[in-house]
Motif scaffolding. Structure first.
Motif, PDB file in Angstrom:
ATOM      1  N   GLY A 173       0.808  -1.207   0.000  1.00 25.72           N
ATOM      2  CA  GLY A 173       0.000   0.000   0.000  1.00 25.72           C
ATOM      3  C   GLY A 173       0.839   1.254   0.000  1.00 25.72           C
ATOM      4  N   GLN A 174       1.959   1.235   0.712  1.00 31.24           N
ATOM      5  CA  GLN A 174       2.854   2.390   0.736  1.00 31.24           C
ATOM      6  C   GLN A 174       3.434   2.645  -0.651  1.00 31.24           C
ATOM      7  OE1 GLN A 174       5.548   1.091   3.798  1.00 31.24           O
ATOM      8  NE2 GLN A 174       4.271   1.891   5.469  1.00 31.24           N
ATOM      9  N   LEU A 175       3.821   1.579  -1.326  1.00 29.35           N
ATOM     10  CA  LEU A 175       4.363   1.732  -2.682  1.00 29.35           C
ATOM     11  C   LEU A 175       3.315   2.302  -3.626  1.00 29.35           C
ATOM     12  CD1 LEU A 175       6.649  -0.657  -4.635  1.00 29.35           C
ATOM     13  CD2 LEU A 175       4.513   0.057  -5.674  1.00 29.35           C
ATOM     14  N   CYS A 176       2.096   1.764  -3.561  1.00 34.03           N
ATOM     15  CA  CYS A 176       1.032   2.237  -4.439  1.00 34.03           C
ATOM     16  C   CYS A 176       0.704   3.709  -4.162  1.00 34.03           C
ATOM     17  CB  CYS A 176      -0.215   1.378  -4.281  1.00 34.03           C
ATOM     18  SG  CYS A 176      -0.035  -0.309  -4.924  1.00 34.03           S
ATOM     19  N   ALA A 177       0.702   4.086  -2.889  1.00 31.73           N
ATOM     20  CA  ALA A 177       0.407   5.478  -2.536  1.00 31.73           C
ATOM     21  C   ALA A 177       1.464   6.420  -3.088  1.00 31.73           C
ATOM     22  CB  ALA A 177       0.303   5.610  -1.018  1.00 31.73           C
ATOM     23  N   ARG A 178       2.727   6.011  -3.030  1.00 33.34           N
ATOM     24  CA  ARG A 178       3.813   6.866  -3.550  1.00 33.34           C
ATOM     25  C   ARG A 178       3.658   7.111  -5.048  1.00 33.34           C
ATOM     26  NH1 ARG A 178       7.185   3.586  -0.313  1.00 33.34           N
ATOM     27  NH2 ARG A 178       7.917   2.464  -2.161  1.00 33.34           N
ATOM     28  N   HIS A 179       3.152   6.109  -5.753  1.00 32.13           N
ATOM     29  CA  HIS A 179       3.066   6.201  -7.209  1.00 32.13           C
ATOM     30  C   HIS A 179       1.657   6.529  -7.703  1.00 32.13           C
ATOM     31  CE1 HIS A 179       7.158   4.722  -8.099  1.00 32.13           C
ATOM     32  NE2 HIS A 179       7.009   4.006  -7.001  1.00 32.13           N
ATOM     33  N   GLY A 180       0.701   6.693  -6.783  1.00 35.93           N
ATOM     34  CA  GLY A 180      -0.656   7.009  -7.192  1.00 35.93           C
ATOM     35  C   GLY A 180      -1.334   5.903  -7.977  1.00 35.93           C
ATOM     36  N   ILE A 181      -1.033   4.648  -7.624  1.00 35.29           N
ATOM     37  CA  ILE A 181      -1.591   3.491  -8.332  1.00 35.29           C
ATOM     38  C   ILE A 181      -2.812   2.976  -7.584  1.00 35.29           C
ATOM     39  CG2 ILE A 181      -1.156   1.142  -9.150  1.00 35.29           C
ATOM     40  CD1 ILE A 181       1.851   1.857  -9.068  1.00 35.29           C
ATOM     41  N   PRO A 182      -3.948   2.798  -8.247  1.00 36.73           N
ATOM     42  CA  PRO A 182      -5.113   2.203  -7.578  1.00 36.73           C
ATOM     43  C   PRO A 182      -4.760   0.833  -6.996  1.00 36.73           C
ATOM     44  CG  PRO A 182      -5.768   3.155  -9.669  1.00 36.73           C
ATOM     45  CD  PRO A 182      -4.264   3.216  -9.626  1.00 36.73           C
ATOM     46  N   TYR A 183      -5.196   0.602  -5.767  1.00 36.23           N
ATOM     47  CA  TYR A 183      -4.796  -0.585  -5.012  1.00 36.23           C
ATOM     48  C   TYR A 183      -6.038  -1.215  -4.395  1.00 36.23           C
ATOM     49  CZ  TYR A 183      -2.360  -3.063  -1.111  1.00 36.23           C
ATOM     50  OH  TYR A 183      -1.894  -3.983  -0.212  1.00 36.23           O
ATOM     51  N   ILE A 184      -6.342  -2.457  -4.809  1.00 33.21           N
ATOM     52  CA  ILE A 184      -7.497  -3.178  -4.263  1.00 33.21           C
ATOM     53  C   ILE A 184      -7.006  -4.400  -3.497  1.00 33.21           C
ATOM     54  CG2 ILE A 184      -7.859  -4.419  -6.454  1.00 33.21           C
ATOM     55  CD1 ILE A 184     -10.859  -4.531  -5.708  1.00 33.21           C
ATOM     56  N   VAL A 185      -7.546  -4.586  -2.309  1.00 34.06           N
ATOM     57  CA  VAL A 185      -7.182  -5.716  -1.453  1.00 34.06           C
ATOM     58  C   VAL A 185      -8.367  -6.666  -1.346  1.00 34.06           C
ATOM     59  CG1 VAL A 185      -6.497  -6.426   0.871  1.00 34.06           C
ATOM     60  CG2 VAL A 185      -5.560  -4.317  -0.122  1.00 34.06           C
ATOM     61  N   ASP A 186      -8.144  -7.913  -1.719  1.00 34.83           N
ATOM     62  CA  ASP A 186      -9.108  -8.977  -1.490  1.00 34.83           C
ATOM     63  C   ASP A 186      -8.827  -9.530  -0.100  1.00 34.83           C
ATOM     64  OD1 ASP A 186     -10.389 -11.459  -1.265  1.00 34.83           O
ATOM     65  OD2 ASP A 186     -10.191 -11.927  -3.394  1.00 34.83           O
ATOM     66  N   ALA A 187      -9.706  -9.190   0.834  1.00 34.09           N
ATOM     67  CA  ALA A 187      -9.529  -9.598   2.230  1.00 34.09           C
ATOM     68  C   ALA A 187     -10.454 -10.749   2.609  1.00 34.09           C
ATOM     69  CB  ALA A 187      -9.758  -8.411   3.157  1.00 34.09           C
ATOM     70  N   ALA A 188     -10.810 -11.566   1.625  1.00 37.94           N
ATOM     71  CA  ALA A 188     -11.749 -12.663   1.888  1.00 37.94           C
ATOM     72  C   ALA A 188     -11.260 -13.572   3.004  1.00 37.94           C
ATOM     73  CB  ALA A 188     -11.987 -13.478   0.609  1.00 37.94           C
ATOM     74  N   GLN A 189      -9.957 -13.864   3.013  1.00 35.10           N
ATOM     75  CA  GLN A 189      -9.411 -14.760   4.034  1.00 35.10           C
ATOM     76  C   GLN A 189      -8.684 -13.985   5.135  1.00 35.10           C
ATOM     77  OE1 GLN A 189     -10.394 -17.649   4.013  1.00 35.10           O
ATOM     78  NE2 GLN A 189     -10.562 -18.483   1.949  1.00 35.10           N
ATOM     79  N   ALA A 190      -8.871 -12.669   5.153  1.00 34.10           N
ATOM     80  CA  ALA A 190      -8.200 -11.848   6.166  1.00 34.10           C
ATOM     81  C   ALA A 190      -9.163 -11.248   7.180  1.00 34.10           C
ATOM     82  CB  ALA A 190      -7.409 -10.728   5.485  1.00 34.10           C
ATOM     83  N   GLN A 202      -3.702   1.801   3.295  1.00 27.29           N
ATOM     84  CA  GLN A 202      -3.735   2.842   2.258  1.00 27.29           C
ATOM     85  C   GLN A 202      -4.331   2.310   0.961  1.00 27.29           C
ATOM     86  OE1 GLN A 202      -0.377   5.756   2.181  1.00 27.29           O
ATOM     87  NE2 GLN A 202       0.693   4.246   3.449  1.00 27.29           N
ATOM     88  N   CYS A 203      -5.285   1.396   1.079  1.00 24.77           N
ATOM     89  CA  CYS A 203      -5.902   0.822  -0.118  1.00 24.77           C
ATOM     90  C   CYS A 203      -7.023   1.730  -0.620  1.00 24.77           C
ATOM     91  CB  CYS A 203      -6.440  -0.575   0.165  1.00 24.77           C
ATOM     92  SG  CYS A 203      -7.621  -0.674   1.520  1.00 24.77           S
ATOM     93  N   ASP A 204      -7.278   1.645  -1.919  1.00 21.87           N
ATOM     94  CA  ASP A 204      -8.394   2.376  -2.517  1.00 21.87           C
ATOM     95  C   ASP A 204      -9.687   1.594  -2.408  1.00 21.87           C
ATOM     96  OD1 ASP A 204      -7.041   4.788  -3.814  1.00 21.87           O
ATOM     97  OD2 ASP A 204      -5.815   3.120  -4.531  1.00 21.87           O
ATOM     98  N   ALA A 205      -9.573   0.278  -2.343  1.00 20.50           N
ATOM     99  CA  ALA A 205     -10.752  -0.574  -2.202  1.00 20.50           C
ATOM    100  C   ALA A 205     -10.359  -1.846  -1.474  1.00 20.50           C
ATOM    101  CB  ALA A 205     -11.341  -0.905  -3.572  1.00 20.50           C
ATOM    102  N   LEU A 206     -11.304  -2.408  -0.752  1.00 24.67           N
ATOM    103  CA  LEU A 206     -11.101  -3.679  -0.054  1.00 24.67           C
ATOM    104  C   LEU A 206     -12.422  -4.431  -0.071  1.00 24.67           C
ATOM    105  CD1 LEU A 206      -9.164  -4.462   3.172  1.00 24.67           C
ATOM    106  CD2 LEU A 206     -11.607  -5.027   3.087  1.00 24.67           C
ATOM    107  N   THR A 207     -12.344  -5.727  -0.307  1.00 25.33           N
ATOM    108  CA  THR A 207     -13.560  -6.544  -0.370  1.00 25.33           C
ATOM    109  C   THR A 207     -13.436  -7.749   0.560  1.00 25.33           C
ATOM    110  OG1 THR A 207     -12.762  -7.967  -2.187  1.00 25.33           O
ATOM    111  CG2 THR A 207     -13.887  -5.900  -2.786  1.00 25.33           C
ATOM    112  N   ALA A 208     -14.580  -8.240   1.017  1.00 24.94           N
ATOM    113  CA  ALA A 208     -14.612  -9.443   1.861  1.00 24.94           C
ATOM    114  C   ALA A 208     -16.026 -10.001   1.863  1.00 24.94           C
ATOM    115  CB  ALA A 208     -14.171  -9.132   3.289  1.00 24.94           C
ATOM    116  N   PRO A 209     -16.175 -11.300   2.092  1.00 31.19           N
ATOM    117  CA  PRO A 209     -17.490 -11.907   2.283  1.00 31.19           C
ATOM    118  C   PRO A 209     -17.861 -11.931   3.755  1.00 31.19           C
ATOM    119  CG  PRO A 209     -15.867 -13.629   2.160  1.00 31.19           C
ATOM    120  CD  PRO A 209     -15.108 -12.318   2.089  1.00 31.19           C
ATOM    121  N   GLY A 210     -19.123 -12.175   4.039  1.00 33.60           N
ATOM    122  CA  GLY A 210     -19.547 -12.313   5.424  1.00 33.60           C
ATOM    123  C   GLY A 210     -19.454 -13.727   5.945  1.00 33.60           C
TER     124      GLY A 210
END
Length: 398
Positions: A173-190, A202-210
């Motif tokens: 996330g820190q790297l993506c923020a420095r370069h202005g790159i959209p960053y999505i985290v799949d947190a299904a297992q997190a 510092q993610c732009d989007a994060l997804t997870a199931p219930g």
């Protein structure tokens, strides 16, 4: 089964089943079943619309609970029907073009990878793997050197479905923020398994199931969108909720609920709220600690089984709740079925779960054991004993 600590009030009833399949779906506590059935009775008596109107305060509590868990604001949360729904809604709404680079890890979830390959065929974007160390960690120096202006998306499956490792989502996330790159985290297992703080990520989007580590009903999920990120999306489907009708015409929402639509199961959403309320009452830190403790115990115990090979990568933390392995002389499906006959539930994970990682390591499938906050020492002992008997028999089950 051994008695559980008193702090685990509200745990699910497993009867004689030793449940080690949390990564597929968590066992719902009784409070979830009560919430779902009570609402369905209300809907039967009042009709769908009046019943829905009456529970709007509870639904607002659901947004608040999720926001608290993720360290964001309720307006940053959209409710979905599951992880695939939310992840594809975000990625499919990005304006990717020919030549754009999309970076993924070797542990990318197969469903996400399939979606990205479809986008590659449709738009001409290029899907590439991020460099990793021999131990499985992200090679941040090599990644930094490879980033250029053509990188338009970094997609991270934080904890891969086959349990190979846990990636450093904060450093990425820190790297993506420095370069202005959209960053999505799949947190299904997190989410519900380890602490999740979208501000630190510092993610732009994060997804997870219930349905996994949150122990809610299947058919529920969420998307987090960083404030302002919704304006960069071009949703493929909208309705009067995500794109309200005004006197001058339809206007897209500017918050996360631009990804929501009108049709949804209120019963399942109230069930998810009940699951979150139960977890909050128990204490999220206590649940995270219990998962890590049981996972460490499970990994150590499995390492003593003759003919069993653990398949976590060297850099994977011992406390990761997903433990992949194979047993000599048996296919993962045969192990799964043999254990199920003894009231022990695990998963057999095929190549479709993490195709890039499994192809790279020459694996076609693994057995996946995954622990929950309520996993007991007796559950682990039952699994290990059953595997020892299988290893000693040298007979493939029919």
């Amino acid at each position: 089964m051994e008695a559980q600590p008193a702090t685990w009030a509200g745990q699910p009833t497993t009867d004689s089943m030793h449940y080690l399949n949390q990564a597929a779906g968590g066992l719902m506590p009784d409070s979830v079943l009560h919430a779902v059935s009570h609402y369905m009775q209300r809907e039967q008596a009042l009709g769908a619309y009046i019943a829905s109107q009456q529970v709007q305060p509870q639904l607002q509590q659901l947004y608040a609970r999720l926001a608290e868990l993720l360290h964001c604001q309720p307006a940053d949360i959209a409710l979905t029907t599951g992880n695939t729904h939310g992840w594809c809604a975000v990625v499919g709404a990005l304006p990717l073009e020919a030549g754009d680079r999309v970076l993924v890890t070797p542990g990318e979830w197969g469903g996400n990878y399939a979606m990205l390959r479809q986008l590659q065929a449709r738009t001409g974007c290029v899907v590439e793997e991020m460099p990793c160390t021999p131990g499985g960690a992200l090679d941040m120096a090599a990644l930094q050197a490879s980033v250029d202006a053509r990188v338009k998306l970094v997609a991270l499956t934080w904890v891969p479905a086959n349990g190979c490792t846990v990636y450093d989502a904060v450093a990425l996330g820190q790297l993506c923020a420095r370069h202005g790159i959209p960053y999505i985290v799949d947190a299904a297992q997190a989410l519900g398994h380890i602490p999740v703080d979208v501000q630190a990520l510092q993610c732009d989007a994060l997804t997870a199931p219930g349905r996994k580590w949150l122990c809610g009903p299947r058919g529920t999920g969420l998307v987090y969108l960083k404030p302002g990120f919704a304006a960069r999306l071009q949703p493929m489907t909208v309705d009067h909720v995500s794109c309200p009708i005004t006197p001058t015409g339809p206007v897209l929402r500017h918050d996360a609920r631009v990804l929501e639509q009108s049709e949804a199961s209120m019963a399942l959403r109230l069930g998810l709220l009940a699951a979150l309320d139960t977890a909050q009452a128990q204490g999220w830190p206590q649940r995270f600690a219990a998962i890590a403790q049981r996972a460490t115990q499970l990994r150590a115990a499995l390492a003593q089984v003759p003919g069993l090979r653990l398949h976590s990568l060297p850099d994977a933390p011992a406390g990761c709740g997903i433990v992949p392995f194979t047993l000599e002389g048996y296919t993962p499906a045969q192990v799964q079925q043999a254990l199920l006959a003894q009231d022990i539930q695990v998963a057999a994970s095929g190549m479709g779960y993490t195709p890039l990682d499994m192809q790279a390591r020459g694996l076609t499938a693994v057995v996946r054991a995954s622990v929950a906050w309520h996993t007991s020492e007796a559950d682990i002992a039952a699994l290990v004993s059953a595997l020892q008997r299988l290893a000693a028999s040298h007979t493939v089950p029919a």
